[in-house]
Design a protein around this motif. Structure first.
Motif, PDB file in Angstrom:
ATOM      1  N   LYS A  51       0.830  -1.214   0.000  1.00  0.00           N
ATOM      2  CA  LYS A  51       0.000   0.000   0.000  1.00  0.00           C
ATOM      3  C   LYS A  51       0.863   1.262   0.000  1.00  0.00           C
ATOM      4  O   LYS A  51       0.595   2.225  -0.714  1.00  0.00           O
ATOM      5  N   VAL A  52       1.905   1.234   0.818  1.00  0.00           N
ATOM      6  CA  VAL A  52       2.800   2.386   0.924  1.00  0.00           C
ATOM      7  C   VAL A  52       3.521   2.628  -0.406  1.00  0.00           C
ATOM      8  O   VAL A  52       3.583   3.759  -0.899  1.00  0.00           O
ATOM      9  N   MET A  53       4.033   1.564  -0.994  1.00  0.00           N
ATOM     10  CA  MET A  53       4.767   1.708  -2.251  1.00  0.00           C
ATOM     11  C   MET A  53       3.844   2.134  -3.394  1.00  0.00           C
ATOM     12  O   MET A  53       4.261   2.885  -4.279  1.00  0.00           O
ATOM     13  N   LYS A  54       2.612   1.685  -3.359  1.00  0.00           N
ATOM     14  CA  LYS A  54       1.640   2.110  -4.371  1.00  0.00           C
ATOM     15  C   LYS A  54       1.433   3.627  -4.295  1.00  0.00           C
ATOM     16  O   LYS A  54       1.328   4.299  -5.322  1.00  0.00           O
ATOM     17  N   ARG A  55       1.431   4.170  -3.081  1.00  0.00           N
ATOM     18  CA  ARG A  55       1.311   5.627  -2.919  1.00  0.00           C
ATOM     19  C   ARG A  55       2.552   6.340  -3.443  1.00  0.00           C
ATOM     20  O   ARG A  55       2.466   7.427  -4.017  1.00  0.00           O
ATOM     21  N   MET A  56       3.730   5.735  -3.254  1.00  0.00           N
ATOM     22  CA  MET A  56       4.958   6.340  -3.769  1.00  0.00           C
ATOM     23  C   MET A  56       4.905   6.415  -5.300  1.00  0.00           C
ATOM     24  O   MET A  56       5.344   7.402  -5.895  1.00  0.00           O
ATOM     25  N   VAL A  57       4.336   5.386  -5.917  1.00  0.00           N
ATOM     26  CA  VAL A  57       4.187   5.376  -7.376  1.00  0.00           C
ATOM     27  C   VAL A  57       3.151   6.407  -7.815  1.00  0.00           C
ATOM     28  O   VAL A  57       3.387   7.188  -8.740  1.00  0.00           O
ATOM     29  N   LYS A  58       2.016   6.422  -7.142  1.00  0.00           N
ATOM     30  CA  LYS A  58       0.932   7.349  -7.500  1.00  0.00           C
ATOM     31  C   LYS A  58       1.398   8.800  -7.431  1.00  0.00           C
ATOM     32  O   LYS A  58       1.010   9.627  -8.260  1.00  0.00           O
ATOM     33  N   GLU A  59       2.264   9.103  -6.459  1.00  0.00           N
ATOM     34  CA  GLU A  59       2.753  10.473  -6.289  1.00  0.00           C
ATOM     35  C   GLU A  59       4.019  10.773  -7.093  1.00  0.00           C
ATOM     36  O   GLU A  59       4.592  11.847  -6.983  1.00  0.00           O
ATOM     37  N   GLY A  60       4.489   9.802  -7.883  1.00  0.00           N
ATOM     38  CA  GLY A  60       5.610  10.040  -8.788  1.00  0.00           C
ATOM     39  C   GLY A  60       6.999   9.879  -8.205  1.00  0.00           C
ATOM     40  O   GLY A  60       7.979  10.232  -8.851  1.00  0.00           O
ATOM     41  N   VAL A  61       7.091   9.349  -6.987  1.00  0.00           N
ATOM     42  CA  VAL A  61       8.411   9.151  -6.378  1.00  0.00           C
ATOM     43  C   VAL A  61       9.117   7.967  -7.028  1.00  0.00           C
ATOM     44  O   VAL A  61      10.320   8.000  -7.245  1.00  0.00           O
ATOM     45  N   LEU A  62       8.378   6.923  -7.348  1.00  0.00           N
ATOM     46  CA  LEU A  62       8.883   5.724  -8.023  1.00  0.00           C
ATOM     47  C   LEU A  62       7.974   5.400  -9.192  1.00  0.00           C
ATOM     48  O   LEU A  62       6.896   5.980  -9.332  1.00  0.00           O
ATOM     49  N   SER A  63       8.379   4.442  -9.984  1.00  0.00           N
ATOM     50  CA  SER A  63       7.531   3.892 -11.039  1.00  0.00           C
ATOM     51  C   SER A  63       7.382   2.404 -10.770  1.00  0.00           C
ATOM     52  O   SER A  63       8.168   1.820 -10.021  1.00  0.00           O
ATOM     53  N   SER A  64       6.386   1.803 -11.409  1.00  0.00           N
ATOM     54  CA  SER A  64       6.208   0.363 -11.249  1.00  0.00           C
ATOM     55  C   SER A  64       5.647  -0.232 -12.521  1.00  0.00           C
ATOM     56  O   SER A  64       5.100   0.473 -13.372  1.00  0.00           O
ATOM     57  N   MET A  65       5.797  -1.543 -12.623  1.00  0.00           N
ATOM     58  CA  MET A  65       5.268  -2.285 -13.755  1.00  0.00           C
ATOM     59  C   MET A  65       4.700  -3.587 -13.199  1.00  0.00           C
ATOM     60  O   MET A  65       5.327  -4.229 -12.354  1.00  0.00           O
ATOM     61  N   LYS A  66       3.519  -3.948 -13.668  1.00  0.00           N
ATOM     62  CA  LYS A  66       2.888  -5.188 -13.216  1.00  0.00           C
ATOM     63  C   LYS A  66       3.396  -6.369 -14.028  1.00  0.00           C
ATOM     64  O   LYS A  66       3.965  -6.207 -15.088  1.00  0.00           O
ATOM     65  N   GLY A  67       3.162  -7.542 -13.478  1.00  0.00           N
ATOM     66  CA  GLY A  67       3.513  -8.756 -14.201  1.00  0.00           C
ATOM     67  C   GLY A  67       4.652  -9.505 -13.561  1.00  0.00           C
ATOM     68  O   GLY A  67       5.283  -9.037 -12.614  1.00  0.00           O
ATOM     69  N   PRO A  68       4.957 -10.699 -14.097  1.00  0.00           N
ATOM     70  CA  PRO A  68       5.993 -11.551 -13.507  1.00  0.00           C
ATOM     71  C   PRO A  68       7.393 -10.932 -13.563  1.00  0.00           C
ATOM     72  O   PRO A  68       8.252 -11.272 -12.764  1.00  0.00           O
ATOM     73  N   TYR A  69       7.614 -10.045 -14.506  1.00  0.00           N
ATOM     74  CA  TYR A  69       8.907  -9.361 -14.606  1.00  0.00           C
ATOM     75  C   TYR A  69       8.794  -7.908 -14.157  1.00  0.00           C
ATOM     76  O   TYR A  69       9.671  -7.098 -14.423  1.00  0.00           O
ATOM     77  N   GLY A  70       7.713  -7.607 -13.465  1.00  0.00           N
ATOM     78  CA  GLY A  70       7.461  -6.251 -13.003  1.00  0.00           C
ATOM     79  C   GLY A  70       8.107  -5.974 -11.657  1.00  0.00           C
ATOM     80  O   GLY A  70       8.866  -6.774 -11.126  1.00  0.00           O
ATOM     81  N   GLY A  71       7.760  -4.831 -11.120  1.00  0.00           N
ATOM     82  CA  GLY A  71       8.269  -4.416  -9.822  1.00  0.00           C
ATOM     83  C   GLY A  71       8.425  -2.913  -9.783  1.00  0.00           C
ATOM     84  O   GLY A  71       7.929  -2.192 -10.645  1.00  0.00           O
ATOM     85  N   PHE A  72       9.112  -2.442  -8.772  1.00  0.00           N
ATOM     86  CA  PHE A  72       9.330  -1.013  -8.581  1.00  0.00           C
ATOM     87  C   PHE A  72      10.693  -0.631  -9.142  1.00  0.00           C
ATOM     88  O   PHE A  72      11.649  -1.390  -9.066  1.00  0.00           O
ATOM     89  N   PHE A  73      10.744   0.578  -9.699  1.00  0.00           N
ATOM     90  CA  PHE A  73      12.010   1.068 -10.242  1.00  0.00           C
ATOM     91  C   PHE A  73      12.061   2.583 -10.162  1.00  0.00           C
ATOM     92  O   PHE A  73      11.043   3.247  -9.970  1.00  0.00           O
ATOM     93  N   LEU A  74      13.269   3.102 -10.294  1.00  0.00           N
ATOM     94  CA  LEU A  74      13.486   4.541 -10.216  1.00  0.00           C
ATOM     95  C   LEU A  74      12.933   5.237 -11.448  1.00  0.00           C
ATOM     96  O   LEU A  74      12.863   4.661 -12.527  1.00  0.00           O
TER      97      LEU A  74
END
Length: 152
Positions: A51-74
């Motif tokens: 939940k916390v990381m999803k907020r970081m993505v929503k606010e533009g601090v990080l980016s993310s990609m869904k899927g088996p090769y997904g995750g969080f990235f700068l």
């Protein structure tokens, strides 16, 4: 002037957010960091961290990609994000306007006995948090830094 020791306590949400962003910045090197890995290494609850990381993505601090090769990235904003923005995202900004003694009627017009002394400390903390970004925390050569964010 004598140095004042102030212990500011932020929520677990802020702690998880900053640790998650720092961990992503330290280990990503172009790869995506999966939530399961991050939760395990940081020793935090996966669901809450998600939940916390999803907020970081929503606010533009990080980016993310869904899927088996997904995750969080700068992204282009990560390293220049001021710590105060993370405080705002996690709802901690009110910490700087609450009376130190928890008096309900404390303000500049009706100050408590500590109000004026703490006002300077608050201003200094706000200045530090506003002028320190994620990149600043990672720019020093600290080989044990990753270990310090992974332990409670």
């Amino acid at each position: 002037m004598e140095t004042t020791f102030v212990s500011m306590i932020f929520s677990k949400t802020f702690g998880y957010a900053i640790r998650g962003v720092l961990y992503t910045a330290m280990v990503s090197n172009g790869k995506k960091v999966q939530l399961d890995e991050m939760a395990e290494v940081l020793n935090v609850p996966r669901h809450f961290l998600g939940k916390v990381m999803k907020r970081m993505v929503k606010e533009g601090v990080l980016s993310s990609m869904k899927g088996p090769y997904g995750g969080f990235f700068l992204n282009e904003n990560t390293m220049t994000t001021p710590l105060y923005k993370i405080i705002e995202i996690t709802g901690e900004s009110e910490t700087f306007s609450i009376c130190t003694l928890k008096l309900s009627k404390c303000n500049s017009d009706n100050p408590c006995p500590l109000h004026l002394k703490m006002e300077e400390v608050r201003k200094e903390c706000l200045n530090i948090l506003s002028n320190t970004n994620i990149g600043d925390l990672l720019s020093k050569d600290q080989p044990d830094f990753i270990q310090s964010i992974t332990t409670i």
